[in-house]
Scaffold this active site. Structure first.
Site, PDB file in Angstrom:
ATOM      1  N   ASP A  83       0.855  -1.194   0.000  1.00 49.18           N
ATOM      2  CA  ASP A  83       0.000   0.000   0.000  1.00 49.18           C
ATOM      3  C   ASP A  83       0.896   1.250   0.000  1.00 49.18           C
ATOM      4  OD1 ASP A  83      -2.415   1.392   0.194  1.00 49.18           O
ATOM      5  OD2 ASP A  83      -2.408   1.364   2.393  1.00 49.18           O
ATOM      6  N   HIS A  84       0.628   2.176  -0.912  1.00 50.50           N
ATOM      7  CA  HIS A  84       1.350   3.455  -0.977  1.00 50.50           C
ATOM      8  C   HIS A  84       2.877   3.327  -1.053  1.00 50.50           C
ATOM      9  CE1 HIS A  84      -2.191   6.011  -0.475  1.00 50.50           C
ATOM     10  NE2 HIS A  84      -2.611   5.132   0.406  1.00 50.50           N
ATOM     11  N   HIS A 186      -7.518   9.671   4.373  1.00 51.43           N
ATOM     12  CA  HIS A 186      -7.183   8.624   5.344  1.00 51.43           C
ATOM     13  C   HIS A 186      -7.604   9.048   6.749  1.00 51.43           C
ATOM     14  CE1 HIS A 186      -3.825   7.338   2.383  1.00 51.43           C
ATOM     15  NE2 HIS A 186      -4.838   6.503   2.265  1.00 51.43           N
ATOM     16  N   GLY A 187      -7.822   8.068   7.609  1.00 55.38           N
ATOM     17  CA  GLY A 187      -8.017   8.354   9.029  1.00 55.38           C
ATOM     18  C   GLY A 187      -9.465   8.439   9.458  1.00 55.38           C
ATOM     19  N   LYS A 190     -12.723  12.430   8.408  1.00 59.78           N
ATOM     20  CA  LYS A 190     -12.726  12.675   6.964  1.00 59.78           C
ATOM     21  C   LYS A 190     -13.538  13.890   6.563  1.00 59.78           C
ATOM     22  CE  LYS A 190     -12.441   7.688   6.118  1.00 59.78           C
ATOM     23  NZ  LYS A 190     -10.997   7.593   5.940  1.00 59.78           N
ATOM     24  N   HIS A 217      -9.417   4.923  -2.024  1.00 53.26           N
ATOM     25  CA  HIS A 217      -8.694   4.949  -0.733  1.00 53.26           C
ATOM     26  C   HIS A 217      -9.559   5.676   0.294  1.00 53.26           C
ATOM     27  CE1 HIS A 217      -4.461   3.637  -1.709  1.00 53.26           C
ATOM     28  NE2 HIS A 217      -5.100   3.536  -2.864  1.00 53.26           N
ATOM     29  N   ARG A 266      -8.558  -0.712  12.795  1.00 50.92           N
ATOM     30  CA  ARG A 266      -7.827  -0.213  13.970  1.00 50.92           C
ATOM     31  C   ARG A 266      -8.809   0.082  15.104  1.00 50.92           C
ATOM     32  NH1 ARG A 266      -3.536   4.276  11.595  1.00 50.92           N
ATOM     33  NH2 ARG A 266      -2.490   2.883  10.163  1.00 50.92           N
ATOM     34  N   ARG A 287      -3.257 -12.644  25.405  1.00 53.05           N
ATOM     35  CA  ARG A 287      -4.308 -13.387  24.690  1.00 53.05           C
ATOM     36  C   ARG A 287      -5.700 -12.991  25.171  1.00 53.05           C
ATOM     37  NH1 ARG A 287      -1.605 -19.147  25.719  1.00 53.05           N
ATOM     38  NH2 ARG A 287      -1.447 -18.091  27.741  1.00 53.05           N
TER      39      ARG A 287
HETATM   40  P1  13P Z   1      -8.930   4.571   5.865  1.00 47.70           P
HETATM   41  O1  13P Z   1      -8.066   5.431   6.722  1.00 47.70           O
HETATM   42  O2  13P Z   1     -10.204   5.244   5.513  1.00 47.70           O
HETATM   43  O3  13P Z   1      -9.171   3.220   6.458  1.00 47.70           O
HETATM   44  O4  13P Z   1      -8.161   4.351   4.460  1.00 47.70           O
HETATM   45  C1  13P Z   1      -7.149   3.399   4.340  1.00 47.70           C
HETATM   46  C2  13P Z   1      -6.413   3.489   3.056  1.00 47.70           C
HETATM   47  O5  13P Z   1      -6.788   4.160   2.121  1.00 47.70           O
HETATM   48  C3  13P Z   1      -5.164   2.708   2.969  1.00 47.70           C
HETATM   49  O6  13P Z   1      -4.478   2.922   1.786  1.00 47.70           O
HETATM   50  O1  G3H Z   2      -2.444   4.677   3.794  1.00 47.80           O
HETATM   51  C1  G3H Z   2      -2.701   4.683   4.961  1.00 47.80           C
HETATM   52  C2  G3H Z   2      -2.886   3.462   5.721  1.00 47.80           C
HETATM   53  O2  G3H Z   2      -3.906   3.679   6.654  1.00 47.80           O
HETATM   54  C3  G3H Z   2      -1.594   2.994   6.357  1.00 47.80           C
HETATM   55  O3  G3H Z   2      -1.248   3.734   7.450  1.00 47.80           O
HETATM   56  O4  G3H Z   2       1.174   4.257   7.147  1.00 47.80           O
HETATM   57  O5  G3H Z   2       0.086   4.355   9.411  1.00 47.80           O
HETATM   58  O6  G3H Z   2       0.509   2.149   8.302  1.00 47.80           O
HETATM   59  P1  G3H Z   2       0.234   3.622   8.109  1.00 47.80           P
HETATM   60 ZN    ZN Z   3      -4.561   4.904   1.020  1.00 55.12          ZN
END
Ligand code: 13P
Ligand code: G3H
Ligand code: ZN
Length: 333
Positions: A83-84, A186-187, A190, A217, A266, A287
């Site tokens: 991812d990214h 993200h996050g 929004k 995304h 999360r 656990r």
């Molecule tokens: P969210 O923060 O909305 O879950 O998006 C995650 C995301 O786009 C990861 O690439």
């Molecule tokens: O792209 C964003 C994802 O939520 C990943 O987040 O870079 O904190 O792992 P992170």
């Molecule tokens: Zn993303």
């Protein structure tokens, strides 16, 4: 093992008219929860690791956890996705680890802070796709930058995806999937007011590129019950707001296939752990809180798989290999 290039999962989703969640992971419990949800609902699935997640797990741990997921669930088409990714080096590293799919996010420069212009994005994306396709690995790119419609990124900066640029970008880079910026971010925060998304961008791009896989995304819904649970057990998430499920379903209907979700997962984990700590403060065996966290995450993801329309599609097709796609890309040259 049904470890498949993401292109197969997305092309099948285009054909079937459904969405597939791409769920971010950092540890064993998250991976187990997602795979259990995929088994229960018989869904193909994409598990994705950010650069941060790979670093956190010292690369090798996440790799083997993902491979374990594939080995344990041979009947579930599964893609391991970066991812990214922010550079050719990162992409190469993920491919060396055995990822079957990578994202090169050339919308921003390597620091992740400064927007790249169209030409810069195109060039880095083209290089990554050329490299990845030699090994059969799928490539996702991004045009435009994430962020709320009202946020305003300055007149001189790229923000929402410009549909007029999409066809040239896809043709020149030869990417397999494209993330559109339509007003999500993200996050957990929004939108300041009512959620607003630029659905017309999906419609325009879909018309220009029929059958081409599209990605959204920032697709967490930030469910109110999770916000409430976290706040009830001592957390602090005031005014958290996500993308309503109906908006995601509308996007899928208009032509989005890959739905990225990290934040909601999360939150499910955090809510469960907070609950155990608050209700049974005498517990100290990891656990005792990681198992409930895994269980709550499983339920959340299973319900997303149903809502996105992924459920029931695991056995629709025979899994293909990276080798199959090496041949495919050779022919497409
Ligand atoms: P969210 O923060 O909305 O879950 O998006 C995650 C995301 O786009 C990861 O690439
Ligand atoms: O792209 C964003 C994802 O939520 C990943 O987040 O870079 O904190 O792992 P992170
Ligand atoms: Zn993303």
């Amino acid at each position: 093992m049904a470890l498949v290039p993401m292109k197969q999962i997305l092309d099948e989703a285009v054909k079937g008219g459904y969405g597939v969640g791409a769920y971010n992971v950092n540890n064993m419990e998250q991976i187990q929860a997602i795979m259990a949800a995929a088994q229960e609902t018989q869904s193909p699935v994409i598990i994705q690791a950010s650069r941060g997640a790979l670093k956190y797990s010292n690369f090798i741990y996440l790799k083997h956890l993902m491979l374990a997921a594939a080995e344990e669930n041979p009947g579930i088409p599964l893609s391991m996705h970066l991812d990214h990714g922010n550079s050719l080096d990162t992409v190469k590293k993920a491919i060396d680890l055995g990822f079957t799919s990578v994202m090169i996010d050339g919308s921003l420069d390597e620091s992740g802070k400064v927007p790249n212009n169209f030409e810069q994005n195109l060039e880095i994306t083209r290089k990554c796709a050329e490299y990845a396709h030699q090994t059969g690995v799928t490539v996702e790119a991004e045009l435009g930058t994430l962020g709320g419609i009202e946020d305003g990124h300055g007149a001189d900066q790229i923000h929402l995806t410009d549909p007029k640029q999409v066809a040239e970008f896809v043709k020149a880079t030869r990417v397999d999937a494209l993330a559109l910026a339509i007003g999500t971010s993200h996050g957990a925060y929004k939108f300041k007011a009512e959620p607003k998304l630029a659905f017309e961008i999906i419609e325009e791009v879909r018309k220009l590129l029929p059958g081409f896989p599209l990605v959204m995304h920032g697709s967490s819904s930030v469910p109110q019950y999770l916000v409430d649970l976290i706040n009830k057990y001592g957390g602090k998430m005031p005014n958290a707001k996500g993308v309503p499920m109906e908006s995601i379903q509308k996007a899928i209907k208009l032509g989005v296939q890959k739905i990225n979700v990290d934040t909601d997962g999360r939150m499910a984990v955090t809510a469960a752990i907070r609950r155990v700590f608050a209700e049974t403060p005498e517990k100290f065996d990891p656990r005792d809180y990681l198992a409930p966290a895994r269980e709550d995450l499983r339920k959340l993801i299973a319900s997303k798989m149903k809502d996105f329309g992924t459920a029931g599609h695991a056995k629709d097709y025979a899994p293909r290999t990276l080798k199959d796609y090496v041949e495919y890309y050779k022919k497409m040259k």
